[in-house]
Design a protein around this motif. Structure first.
Motif, short mmCIF file in Angstrom:
data_model
loop_
_atom_site.label_atom_id
_atom_site.label_comp_id
_atom_site.label_asym_id
_atom_site.label_seq_id
_atom_site.Cartn_x
_atom_site.Cartn_y
_atom_site.Cartn_z
N ILE B 130 0.85 -1.21 0.00
CA ILE B 130 0.00 0.00 0.00
C ILE B 130 0.88 1.26 0.00
O ILE B 130 0.62 2.20 -0.74
CB ILE B 130 -0.94 0.01 1.24
N ALA B 133 2.26 1.91 -3.31
CA ALA B 133 1.22 2.49 -4.19
C ALA B 133 1.03 3.97 -3.89
O ALA B 133 0.89 4.79 -4.81
CB ALA B 133 -0.09 1.73 -4.01
N ILE B 134 1.08 4.31 -2.60
CA ILE B 134 0.92 5.74 -2.22
C ILE B 134 2.10 6.55 -2.75
O ILE B 134 1.92 7.66 -3.26
CB ILE B 134 0.80 5.90 -0.68
N LEU B 137 1.96 7.93 -6.21
CA LEU B 137 0.98 9.00 -6.52
C LEU B 137 1.69 10.35 -6.67
O LEU B 137 2.84 10.49 -6.23
CB LEU B 137 -0.05 9.10 -5.39
N ARG B 142 0.29 12.17 -2.22
CA ARG B 142 0.92 11.15 -1.37
C ARG B 142 1.24 11.69 0.03
O ARG B 142 1.05 11.00 1.01
CB ARG B 142 2.15 10.57 -2.04
N LEU B 145 -2.03 11.91 1.95
CA LEU B 145 -2.54 10.57 2.27
C LEU B 145 -1.72 9.89 3.36
O LEU B 145 -2.29 9.22 4.23
CB LEU B 145 -2.55 9.69 1.01
N GLY B 176 -6.64 11.76 -4.03
CA GLY B 176 -5.58 10.80 -3.70
C GLY B 176 -6.15 9.42 -3.40
O GLY B 176 -5.64 8.41 -3.87
N LEU B 180 -5.55 5.95 -5.35
CA LEU B 180 -5.00 4.81 -4.59
C LEU B 180 -5.88 3.57 -4.77
O LEU B 180 -5.38 2.46 -4.96
CB LEU B 180 -4.90 5.19 -3.11
N ARG B 181 -7.16 3.78 -4.72
CA ARG B 181 -8.10 2.67 -4.94
C ARG B 181 -7.88 2.04 -6.32
O ARG B 181 -7.88 0.82 -6.47
CB ARG B 181 -9.54 3.17 -4.84
N LYS B 183 -5.16 2.08 -8.07
CA LYS B 183 -3.87 1.38 -8.09
C LYS B 183 -3.95 0.04 -7.36
O LYS B 183 -3.32 -0.93 -7.78
CB LYS B 183 -2.79 2.25 -7.44
#
Lengths: 199, 190
Positions: B130, B133-134, B137, B142, B145, B176, B180-181, B183
């Protein structure tokens, strides 16, 4: 996605909560702050130095400018003398012609005070003459090649010319003493600044 | 209507609390400048999560704790140069960003371990996924988040500490999360 939960954690949002729980592993764990030493002395010392620096700098630069101006003026005047010396033979006869032409118009009627006044009107050429004499004596001692110039008959100065010469020398001595005072003041300021910073 | 009143009250409350906290920050800075080491400790407690989050959004987790300390030491050295004493958080975040960039400039080239050698626990591996993935961004998303999901700060707190407007924080969080969802392959439930 629950916007309110995302903004201020009110309400419920299972997906966001799941992400939060998973990422808890990376959360900041309270640690002790880094060890630092008090720098009070540094803060206190730095501020006044910064405040005073522009003033000291401004004063020093203005003093330096004044000195430069004095030096420049002195150099300029000596150059003028040299130039006048080179054109010596051309300038002096003209001057003599003028003075002799003006004076014998009515020599009996002109009072001595009036003579001074007429002489004052021709101040510039006469001061040039005086400087020539001074320079000639100097150059005669320094340069043996120019001894021929020194052999010329010494020009006798009139009362007005002597007066002007004395005035000039007085002015030069005053400016010299002023310069010395300025230099001393600057040196004193520098010394006080140095002693302050050392403290 | 009651909802509107509620939001208005909420904003009033956040503004009032922000004003008092801003003064507290400025006072802390003044105390630090006077050589008060305890004040520095208080400042550290107040902003360490923010600095941690900003760094975590950029550098490997193992390096973050050391870099947090470095950021605060650097801040202490230069605190007399801070002009806007009410924006300490934004200033610290900027130092943290610069320090992260410096970390990559000075980093020696290393070889990545293969996944077979690198044994993560399952939850940690998931968390790592996770976080990766953040980090992929855009920068503004990022950071916000990480501060929200990792450090557990609310949107208002993020706005207050980073000197961003609440509206822009809200937008960053919304967009964001959406990215993220996508990704992570999470479908939106309406």
């Amino acid at each position: 996605m629950n916007e309110e939960y995302l903004w201020n954690k009110t309400g419920e949002d299972a997906e966001t909560e799941k992400l939060e729980n998973a990422l808890k592993a990376f959360r900041y764990r309270e640690t002790a702050p880094p060890v630092v030493h008090a720098k009070q002395a540094v803060f206190e010392e730095e501020l006044p130095r910064r405040r005073w620096f522009p003033f000291v700098f401004a004063f020093a630069s203005s003093a330096a400018l004044i000195l430069l101006a004095f030096v420049f003026l002195f150099n300029f005047s000596t150059k003028q003398v040299e130039e006048a010396k080179t054109s010596n033979e051309i300038v002096t006869p003209k001057l003599e012609e003028k003075t002799t032409a003006e004076i014998p118009v009515e020599p009996t009627k002109i009072a001595p005070t009036e003579k001074i006044e007429t002489a004052k009107t021709n101040v510039q050429p006469k001061t040039v003459k005086v400087r020539q004499i001074v320079q000639l004596t100097k150059s005669a001692t320094k340069n043996p090649a120019r001894k021929t110039e020194a052999k010329k008959p010494f020009v006798k100065l009139t009362d007005e010319e002597k007066y002007a010469y004395d005035q000039l020398m007085l002015a030069l001595s005053i400016t010299g003493s002023k310069l010395k005072i300025v230099q001393d003041k600057i040196q004193n300021i520098d010394e006080t600044n140095v002693s302050k910073t050392e403290r | 209507m009651p909802e509107q009143e509620m939001t208005a009250n909420m904003f009033l409350f956040t503004n009032a609390s922000a004003a008092t906290k801003i003064k507290a920050e400025a006072r802390l800075v003044e105390r630090i400048c006077a050589g008060d080491e305890d004040a520095f400790g208080e400042l550290y407690k107040m902003f360490a999560p923010l600095v941690h989050g900003v760094l975590l959004a950029r550098v490997p987790f193992d390096e973050v704790d050391d870099l947090v300390q470095e950021v605060f030491i650097s801040a202490y050295k230069n605190i007399s140069n801070l002009r806007e004493k009410n924006a300490v958080g934004a200033w610290l975040a900027m130092i943290a960003r610069n320090r992260a960039a410096e970390f990559y400039r000075n980093a020696r080239p290393t070889e990545e371990l293969s996944e077979e050698i690198c044994h993560y626990d399952r939850p940690l591996a998931e968390a790592n996924e996770i976080l990766t993935a953040i980090r992929a961004l855009p920068e503004s998303y990022r950071e916000t988040l990480v501060l929200r999901l990792v450090e557990g700060m609310t949107g208002a707190e993020i706005a207050e500490q980073t000197n961003l407007t609440p509206e822009s924080v809200r937008v960053n969080l919304h967009r964001g999360m959406k990215l993220l969802r996508q990704k992570l392959g999470i479908e939106e439930h309406k």
